[in-house]
Design a protein around this motif. Structure first.
Motif, PDB file in Angstrom:
ATOM      1  N   ARG A 177       0.824  -1.206   0.000  1.00  0.00           N
ATOM      2  CA  ARG A 177       0.000   0.000   0.000  1.00  0.00           C
ATOM      3  C   ARG A 177       0.858   1.256   0.000  1.00  0.00           C
ATOM      4  NH1 ARG A 177      -5.466  -0.857   1.089  1.00  0.00           N
ATOM      5  NH2 ARG A 177      -5.645   1.303   0.385  1.00  0.00           N
ATOM      6  N   MET A 178       2.096   1.100   0.449  1.00  0.00           N
ATOM      7  CA  MET A 178       3.048   2.216   0.487  1.00  0.00           C
ATOM      8  C   MET A 178       3.935   2.214  -0.751  1.00  0.00           C
ATOM      9  SD  MET A 178       4.072   4.630   2.600  1.00  0.00           S
ATOM     10  CE  MET A 178       5.506   5.670   2.774  1.00  0.00           C
ATOM     11  N   ASN A 179       3.665   1.262  -1.673  1.00  0.00           N
ATOM     12  CA  ASN A 179       4.491   1.066  -2.859  1.00  0.00           C
ATOM     13  C   ASN A 179       5.895   0.584  -2.489  1.00  0.00           C
ATOM     14  OD1 ASN A 179       4.625   0.969  -5.635  1.00  0.00           O
ATOM     15  ND2 ASN A 179       5.408   3.042  -5.849  1.00  0.00           N
ATOM     16  N   LEU A 180       5.965  -0.187  -1.381  1.00  0.00           N
ATOM     17  CA  LEU A 180       7.207  -0.794  -0.933  1.00  0.00           C
ATOM     18  C   LEU A 180       7.081  -2.306  -1.081  1.00  0.00           C
ATOM     19  CD1 LEU A 180       7.856   1.212   2.362  1.00  0.00           C
ATOM     20  CD2 LEU A 180       9.065   1.495   0.197  1.00  0.00           C
ATOM     21  N   PHE A 181       8.165  -2.955  -1.489  1.00  0.00           N
ATOM     22  CA  PHE A 181       8.145  -4.401  -1.702  1.00  0.00           C
ATOM     23  C   PHE A 181       8.963  -5.064  -0.600  1.00  0.00           C
ATOM     24  CE2 PHE A 181       8.658  -8.202  -4.569  1.00  0.00           C
ATOM     25  CZ  PHE A 181       7.299  -8.424  -4.705  1.00  0.00           C
ATOM     26  N   ASN A 182       8.293  -5.394   0.494  1.00  0.00           N
ATOM     27  CA  ASN A 182       8.976  -5.992   1.639  1.00  0.00           C
ATOM     28  C   ASN A 182       9.099  -7.505   1.448  1.00  0.00           C
ATOM     29  OD1 ASN A 182      10.048  -6.685   4.102  1.00  0.00           O
ATOM     30  ND2 ASN A 182       8.225  -6.198   5.288  1.00  0.00           N
ATOM     31  N   ILE A 183      10.222  -7.931   0.884  1.00  0.00           N
ATOM     32  CA  ILE A 183      10.467  -9.357   0.689  1.00  0.00           C
ATOM     33  C   ILE A 183      11.037  -9.981   1.966  1.00  0.00           C
ATOM     34  CG2 ILE A 183      11.683 -11.037  -0.792  1.00  0.00           C
ATOM     35  CD1 ILE A 183      11.712  -9.114  -2.982  1.00  0.00           C
TER      36      ILE A 183
ATOM     37  N   GLU B 217      14.615  -1.299  -1.070  1.00  0.00           N
ATOM     38  CA  GLU B 217      14.140  -2.190  -0.004  1.00  0.00           C
ATOM     39  C   GLU B 217      14.118  -3.647  -0.463  1.00  0.00           C
ATOM     40  OE1 GLU B 217      10.459  -1.248  -2.374  1.00  0.00           O
ATOM     41  OE2 GLU B 217      12.262  -0.183  -1.704  1.00  0.00           O
ATOM     42  N   VAL B 218      14.032  -3.864  -1.774  1.00  0.00           N
ATOM     43  CA  VAL B 218      14.056  -5.237  -2.291  1.00  0.00           C
ATOM     44  C   VAL B 218      15.418  -5.872  -2.018  1.00  0.00           C
ATOM     45  CG1 VAL B 218      13.885  -6.670  -4.357  1.00  0.00           C
ATOM     46  CG2 VAL B 218      12.353  -4.720  -4.071  1.00  0.00           C
ATOM     47  N   ILE B 219      16.482  -5.159  -2.394  1.00  0.00           N
ATOM     48  CA  ILE B 219      17.840  -5.667  -2.171  1.00  0.00           C
ATOM     49  C   ILE B 219      18.115  -5.809  -0.679  1.00  0.00           C
ATOM     50  CG2 ILE B 219      20.287  -5.262  -2.569  1.00  0.00           C
ATOM     51  CD1 ILE B 219      18.677  -5.846  -5.100  1.00  0.00           C
ATOM     52  N   ALA B 220      17.750  -4.785   0.083  1.00  0.00           N
ATOM     53  CA  ALA B 220      18.043  -4.779   1.519  1.00  0.00           C
ATOM     54  C   ALA B 220      17.349  -5.938   2.234  1.00  0.00           C
ATOM     55  CB  ALA B 220      17.622  -3.445   2.135  1.00  0.00           C
ATOM     56  N   THR B 221      16.071  -6.150   1.929  1.00  0.00           N
ATOM     57  CA  THR B 221      15.335  -7.208   2.628  1.00  0.00           C
ATOM     58  C   THR B 221      15.779  -8.602   2.206  1.00  0.00           C
ATOM     59  OG1 THR B 221      13.540  -6.916   0.993  1.00  0.00           O
ATOM     60  CG2 THR B 221      13.270  -5.859   3.136  1.00  0.00           C
ATOM     61  N   ILE B 222      16.179  -8.759   0.940  1.00  0.00           N
ATOM     62  CA  ILE B 222      16.714 -10.049   0.504  1.00  0.00           C
ATOM     63  C   ILE B 222      17.990 -10.378   1.276  1.00  0.00           C
ATOM     64  CG2 ILE B 222      17.840 -11.250  -1.412  1.00  0.00           C
ATOM     65  CD1 ILE B 222      15.845  -9.955  -3.294  1.00  0.00           C
ATOM     66  N   MET B 223      18.876  -9.392   1.398  1.00  0.00           N
ATOM     67  CA  MET B 223      20.119  -9.609   2.128  1.00  0.00           C
ATOM     68  C   MET B 223      19.849  -9.849   3.612  1.00  0.00           C
ATOM     69  SD  MET B 223      22.249  -9.665  -0.246  1.00  0.00           S
ATOM     70  CE  MET B 223      23.642  -9.928   0.824  1.00  0.00           C
ATOM     71  N   LEU B 224      18.874  -9.133   4.172  1.00  0.00           N
ATOM     72  CA  LEU B 224      18.543  -9.311   5.585  1.00  0.00           C
ATOM     73  C   LEU B 224      17.958 -10.699   5.849  1.00  0.00           C
ATOM     74  CD1 LEU B 224      17.084  -5.779   6.407  1.00  0.00           C
ATOM     75  CD2 LEU B 224      19.104  -6.820   7.452  1.00  0.00           C
ATOM     76  N   ASN B 225      17.264 -11.260   4.877  1.00  0.00           N
ATOM     77  CA  ASN B 225      16.784 -12.639   5.011  1.00  0.00           C
ATOM     78  C   ASN B 225      17.959 -13.604   5.186  1.00  0.00           C
ATOM     79  OD1 ASN B 225      14.032 -12.148   4.869  1.00  0.00           O
ATOM     80  ND2 ASN B 225      13.892 -12.529   2.682  1.00  0.00           N
ATOM     81  N   SER B 226      18.971 -13.415   4.363  1.00  0.00           N
ATOM     82  CA  SER B 226      20.151 -14.280   4.444  1.00  0.00           C
ATOM     83  C   SER B 226      20.892 -14.086   5.763  1.00  0.00           C
ATOM     84  CB  SER B 226      21.092 -13.993   3.267  1.00  0.00           C
ATOM     85  OG  SER B 226      20.459 -14.239   2.031  1.00  0.00           O
ATOM     86  N   ILE B 227      21.001 -12.835   6.187  1.00  0.00           N
ATOM     87  CA  ILE B 227      21.689 -12.553   7.458  1.00  0.00           C
ATOM     88  C   ILE B 227      20.909 -13.150   8.628  1.00  0.00           C
ATOM     89  CG2 ILE B 227      22.451 -10.718   9.016  1.00  0.00           C
ATOM     90  CD1 ILE B 227      22.892  -8.967   6.528  1.00  0.00           C
TER      91      ILE B 227
END
Length: 377
Positions: free
Chosen positions: A80-86, A143-153
């Motif tokens: 809804r915020m046009n953010l893609f929180n993966i 936020e796509v790149i950041a959240t993908i990396m945070l998943n791995s971390i």
């Protein structure tokens, strides 16, 4: 009044047309896929429906859909915020892990123990999600790149801490590693309507309350209006006085806090510990569920039930000689058809609206010409 009634009727018809078109298209494509594999599609659908509506299957679907619904809500806040929180997957696992650790360290009455675990999980997940928000507004990191990396971390952090001698124990009989078992005061309630079907997990109540809160905040508050405005146009939001950067960080924090609830049914209602067998991948299912529900709390609920239904019936299809992977194909086709159907209906509705406006303008111009001619005469 008639004009408004007609507009509402048109919107209602277009709103119904999109999911109906998506379901029909998904069934047709799925039938073609089954035929291509040499299988009978109508028999497969019959097997799925008959097995999916058994009492034990209904309980399983409700329990599974509870988790999917919470994941869908967490993702939808970002959409809804046009953010893609993966990163919902990493966020809920981090929250559930530390919630399990804290819950295993203390023994309190239920009315204190359960809220403590839930709050710890939500705070940890929100903090983990906030990292992506601050990176976006502070350094322009997607936020796509950041959240993908945070998943791995998150996976690496949990793997490091979930070791005997650190924050976990080893079961020598099963070779599994797990955190300290939660005391019974941390076990969430269940509801049993049919003993043969099994208990319905009480966290479904929390999921319903989360959906109501989601609807109220986004539809009935200034914050929700600002959030939707930023999602539609950041420049327009800034012109109206909205702090876009603050909204981005706040939305990521709220999305993460909701993600912290995703692992609670498995922790408080099922396993009562965090182990190396804790469910993973639910965050990615939440993306599909949010897309299916078009970010609406009711639509997300329907999408969660549908996804859980397909999960339940996949095993029975395999038992009857169908490839289990066919359900994955069906799920992917449904998501694709929903996205396409809604876009087709949206463009049709926009074109229809433009034609009506053009007709009204032409009629007004014609009337003005006639009046001018009468005055001249």
């Amino acid at each position: 009044m008639k004009k408004f009634a007609k507009i509402d009727k048109d919107r209602l018809l277009l709103g119904i047309a999109a999911p109906v078109l998506a379901v029909v298209a998904a069934l047709v494509v799925t039938a073609l896929v089954l035929l291509a594999t040499g299988k009978e599609p109508f028999k497969a659908f019959q097997i799925m429906v008959s097995y999916g509506f058994k009492s034990d299957s209904q309980v399983f679907i409700l329990n599974e859909a509870t988790t999917y619904y919470l994941a869908g809500l967490a993702v939808a806040i970002g959409f809804r915020m046009n953010l893609f929180n993966i990163g919902v997957d990493g966020q809920y696992r981090m929250g559930a892990f530390f919630g399990a650790v804290v819950g295993g360290m203390v023994t309190l009455p239920s009315f204190l123990e359960i809220p403590l675990i839930i709050v710890v999980s939500m705070v940890v997940a929100a903090a983990w999600s906030a990292i992506a928000g601050f990176l976006k507004v502070g350094r322009g990191v997607s936020e796509v790149i950041a959240t993908i990396m945070l998943n791995s971390i998150a996976t690496a952090v949990i793997s490091y801490l979930l070791q005997p001698g650190r924050l976990a124990h080893l079961n020598s009989n099963t070779n599994s590693v797990y955190t300290t078992m939660l005391p019974k005061s941390a076990w969430f309630f269940t509801m049993t309507t049919n003993p043969a079907a099994g208990p319905i997990e009480g966290f479904i109540v929390i999921a319903v309350l989360a959906g109501v809160a989601y609807w109220f905040v986004l539809s009935r508050t200034r914050f929700g209006f600002d959030l939707r405005t930023v999602g539609q146009s950041e420049s327009a939001a800034e012109a109206s006085g909205v702090n876009v950067k603050k909204m981005i960080v706040t939305s990521m924090i709220i999305s993460g806090a909701l993600a912290g609830l995703v692992g609670m049914p498995a922790l408080l209602n099922e396993a009562h510990t965090y182990s190396d067998e804790f469910p993973t991948g639910i965050g990615f299912i939440g993306i599909a569920v949010a897309l299916l529900g078009r970010n609406h709390p009711v639509g997300i609920g329907i999408g969660a039930l549908l996804w859980a239904f397909l999960d339940r019936t996949s095993n029975w299809l395999e038992f009857n000689g169908y490839d289990k992977e066919i359900v994955g194909v069906i799920q992917g086709v449904i998501v694709l058809c929903v996205v396409i159907a809604y876009e087709v209906v949206r463009r049709y509705g926009l074109g229809r609206q433009q034609r009506k406006v053009g007709e009204e303008l032409a009629a007004a111009a014609s009337l003005k010409t006639v009046e001018k001619a009468e005055v001249t005469a």
